[in-house]
Write an enzyme that holds these catalytic residues in place. Structure first.
Site, PDB file in Angstrom:
ATOM      1  CD  GLU A  91      -1.364  -2.355   2.036  1.00 54.54           C
ATOM      2  OE1 GLU A  91      -0.146  -2.633   1.947  1.00 54.54           O
ATOM      3  OE2 GLU A  91      -2.164  -3.029   2.694  1.00 54.54           O
ATOM      4  CB  CYS A 147      -0.387   0.841   4.934  1.00 59.51           C
ATOM      5  SG  CYS A 147       1.120   0.007   4.403  1.00 59.51           S
TER       6      CYS A 147
END
Ligand code: THU
Length: 130
Positions: free
Chosen positions: A53, A85
């Protein structure tokens, strides 16, 4: 098939995860209309591992866009993005309640959350980007 999910699946095929054997693919739909992808990249020095991510978000920013509209993440078990993330996504999401995150497993089962649901009390201060 949702093009964002398809892009995350394709990115996952490039995951470098020989240590955990847990491949992750991510795709970010950005405010510029483009899709930015990432996969996890591990290292024998484990702490150097970078999540899929964050790779996707950093690619978006590198290309000059600073706003996330939606995210898809593909894993074997439909796992949600980790806290690091999520905090990174928050930085580039002025309305976290409107950013949809689709978590997809290998059977293509999709579970949807908003960014605000996954990180309702992310770190914030009075500091503002200048
Ligand atoms: N991983 C991601 O790519 N994204 C996350 O949000 C959580 C974990 C990766 C890191 C590592 O390569 C593997 O998944 C197992 O933790």
């Amino acid at each position: 098939m949702d093009p964002l999910i398809l892009a995350a699946m394709e990115a996952r095929a490039n995951a470098y995860a020989p240590y955990s054997v847990y491949a992750v693919g991510a795709a970010v739909l950005a405010a510029d209309g483009r899709i930015y992808t990432g996969c996890n990249v591990e290292n024998v020095s484990f702490g150097l591992t970078v999540c899929a991510e964050r790779t996707a978000v950093l690619r978006m920013v590198t290309e000059g866009c600073r706003q996330i509209m939606a995210v898809a993440v593909v894993t074997r078990d439909g796992g949600t993005p980790c806290g690091m993330c999520l905090q990174t996504m928050l930085e580039f999401s002025p309305a976290p309640g409107s950013v949809r995150i689709a978590c997809v497993d290998e059977a293509r089962l999709v579970t949807e959350f908003t960014l605000a649901e996954l990180i309702p009390h992310g770190f914030k201060t009075e500091l503002r980007p200048i």
